[in-house]
Design a protein around this motif. Structure first.
Motif, PDB file in Angstrom:
ATOM      1  N   UNK A 174      -6.138  71.057  34.534  1.00 52.22           N
ATOM      2  CA  UNK A 174      -7.527  70.918  34.077  1.00 52.22           C
ATOM      3  C   UNK A 174      -8.261  72.245  34.261  1.00 52.22           C
ATOM      4  N   UNK A 175      -8.894  72.728  33.190  1.00 48.57           N
ATOM      5  CA  UNK A 175      -9.467  74.077  33.197  1.00 48.57           C
ATOM      6  C   UNK A 175     -10.864  74.077  32.586  1.00 48.57           C
ATOM      7  N   UNK A 176     -11.672  75.034  33.026  1.00 48.91           N
ATOM      8  CA  UNK A 176     -12.985  75.214  32.432  1.00 48.91           C
ATOM      9  C   UNK A 176     -12.849  75.745  31.018  1.00 48.91           C
ATOM     10  N   UNK A 177     -13.660  75.229  30.094  1.00 48.98           N
ATOM     11  CA  UNK A 177     -13.760  75.788  28.746  1.00 48.98           C
ATOM     12  C   UNK A 177     -15.237  75.808  28.397  1.00 48.98           C
ATOM     13  N   UNK A 178     -15.596  75.968  27.114  1.00 45.87           N
ATOM     14  CA  UNK A 178     -16.991  76.224  26.768  1.00 45.87           C
ATOM     15  C   UNK A 178     -17.940  75.102  27.157  1.00 45.87           C
ATOM     16  N   UNK A 179     -17.514  73.857  27.045  1.00 45.92           N
ATOM     17  CA  UNK A 179     -18.378  72.732  27.385  1.00 45.92           C
ATOM     18  C   UNK A 179     -18.479  72.616  28.908  1.00 45.92           C
TER      19      UNK A 179
END
Length: 308
Positions: A174-179
């Motif tokens: 699980x990774x940070x993205x734009x949202x």
């Protein structure tokens, strides 16, 4: 395809003599405050490939296992190179998954990093997917976004993740993205999205794909009508800007449709990306995009990806 070399976990495997001294200068740290590994450190290798420009220490050791040990005990180290002929061990402050386009061939020297074995296929099959996973794991979306910006990238938006998945980018945690309100997970079957964890740190997915034509994206948050700075910032977080009427028409002509009435580049108006029906004159752009001076007092924004 290049040979994959798998190194077992380093603990308990130091059985050979160590040549040379440890790196002494351990003042500098490769990560910003709040960084965490968030993963077990098992190294996988790619033969005859190196990641230039990130080495900070050279040692002479008897094997790649001992080179891996040196990396494990140095909190600056994210990956290493090992040359069997010279018994040379180079410790690196970055990984190939952070800079995938920087890897080059070098006969006789192998790269070892935290990437999954399948990552080597991506590096050697000729496909370019300018997406990278940050070496550090962060507790906040803002910290991950800052790390992407530091290297001239941005947190990936959904169409970039879809592209990376189709091109075979390896599975990710699980990774940070734009949202900022969810996290993305790349799997063998596509991209999934999930609610934020309560406390666990996560890496960021950084993208730098060339922007050609792409459909508009919509901000996850709503903004007050007068909050133009917030609207622009919300689009900026998506590597985009508030769409112009011309861009919305281009999107419509290419098949994009949206019946939502949302803000766009012109202040104090909202628009719907659908054929004009009850709107005429200056409320219908080129007989296509309905837009009105009677917007909702709070709405989301149509954002068009920046083109570079």
């Amino acid at each position: 395809m290049l040979l994959l070399l798998l190194l077992l976990p380093m603990s308990g495997l130091v059985t050979e003599a160590l040549f040379g001294s440890h790196c002494q200068d351990r003042q500098l740290k490769p990560c910003t405050r709040g960084c965490s590994w968030g993963q077990e450190r098992h190294f996988n290798g790619v033969a005859n490939r190196v990641l230039p420009g990130h080495g900070y220490c050279n040692l002479t050791v008897a094997s790649p296992v001992l080179c891996g040990r040196e990396c494990l005990i140095d909190d600056r180290c994210f990956s290493f190179h090992y040359s069997k002929g010279e018994r040379r061990c180079e410790l690196n402050g970055a990984t190939a998954s952070r800079y995938p386009m920087a890897m080059i061939e070098r006969a006789g020297t192998d790269y070892f990093g935290l990437e999954q074995p399948s990552f080597a296929e991506l590096l050697t099959n000729g496909r370019e997917v300018p997406i990278s996973l940050t070496d550090c794991w962060y507790h906040t979306h803002a910290s991950a976004a800052s790390e992407c910006r530091r290297t001239g990238q941005h947190l990936c938006i959904q169409w970039e993740l879809d592209h990376a998945s189709k091109e075979g980018y390896p599975a990710t945690p699980p990774s940070w993205y734009a949202d900022p309100d969810s996290q993305a997970v790349l799997t063998e079957t596509g991209v999934t999205y999930q609610d934020l964890p309560l406390t666990a740190p996560s890496p960021g997915l950084c993208c730098s794909l060339p922007m050609t034509y792409r459909d508009p994206v919509i901000t996850p948050q709503s903004y007050e009508l007068a909050d133009r700075a917030g609207q622009a910032s919300g689009c900026s977080d998506l590597a985009a800007h508030p769409c112009t009427l011309a861009e919305l028409k281009e999107a419509y002509d290419r098949g994009y449709k949206s019946g939502f009435w949302l803000y766009f580049a012109i202040p104090n108006r909202d628009a719907s990306v659908a054929r004009c029906t009850a709107h005429y004159g200056n409320e219908c752009y080129q007989d296509t995009i309905a837009n009105t001076p009677r917007p909702y007092p709070r709405a989301r924004v149509y954002c068009c990806p920046n083109r570079v």
